[in-house]
Design a protein around this motif. Structure first.
Motif, mmCIF file in Angstrom:
data_model
loop_
_atom_site.group_PDB
_atom_site.id
_atom_site.type_symbol
_atom_site.label_atom_id
_atom_site.label_comp_id
_atom_site.label_asym_id
_atom_site.label_seq_id
_atom_site.Cartn_x
_atom_site.Cartn_y
_atom_site.Cartn_z
ATOM 1 N N LEU A 59 0.870 -1.174 0.000
ATOM 2 C CA LEU A 59 0.000 0.000 0.000
ATOM 3 C C LEU A 59 0.905 1.221 0.000
ATOM 4 O O LEU A 59 1.777 1.348 0.862
ATOM 5 N N VAL A 60 0.724 2.102 -0.980
ATOM 6 C CA VAL A 60 1.499 3.339 -1.058
ATOM 7 C C VAL A 60 0.520 4.500 -0.961
ATOM 8 O O VAL A 60 -0.446 4.570 -1.721
ATOM 9 N N ILE A 61 0.779 5.407 -0.032
ATOM 10 C CA ILE A 61 -0.019 6.626 0.118
ATOM 11 C C ILE A 61 0.906 7.790 -0.161
ATOM 12 O O ILE A 61 1.924 7.964 0.506
ATOM 13 N N GLU A 62 0.548 8.593 -1.160
ATOM 14 C CA GLU A 62 1.374 9.723 -1.586
ATOM 15 C C GLU A 62 0.598 11.017 -1.307
ATOM 16 O O GLU A 62 -0.606 11.065 -1.524
ATOM 17 N N MET A 63 1.288 12.016 -0.767
ATOM 18 C CA MET A 63 0.615 13.252 -0.355
ATOM 19 C C MET A 63 1.579 14.438 -0.382
ATOM 20 O O MET A 63 2.792 14.235 -0.539
#
Length: 66
Positions: A59-63
């Motif tokens: 799971l990759v969360i980019e912000m």
């Protein structure tokens, strides 16, 4: 799937969190196992599922960089 490589670009002013949900993978040369995580700030990620008989789920969360 085993043997696949993906490059995930983290642009200037951005950050990403990555969690290995299942399996294992090399992330920028660092081996992560299930439930391991890392943070990347303005550094792109090279993700390599290097176990030929195993699938890795990530799971990759980019912000925006905070």
């Amino acid at each position: 799937t085993g043997g696949q490589r993906i490059d995930f670009e983290v642009k200037t002013g951005r950050q990403a969190y990555l969690v290995v949900i299942e399996g294992s993978a090399l992330i920028n040369g660092l081996r992560l196992e299930a439930r391991d995580a890392l943070e990347s700030v303005e550094e792109s990620l090279s993700i390599h599922a290097d176990q030929p008989d195993q699938t890795a789920h990530l799971l990759v969360i980019e912000m925006p960089k905070g």
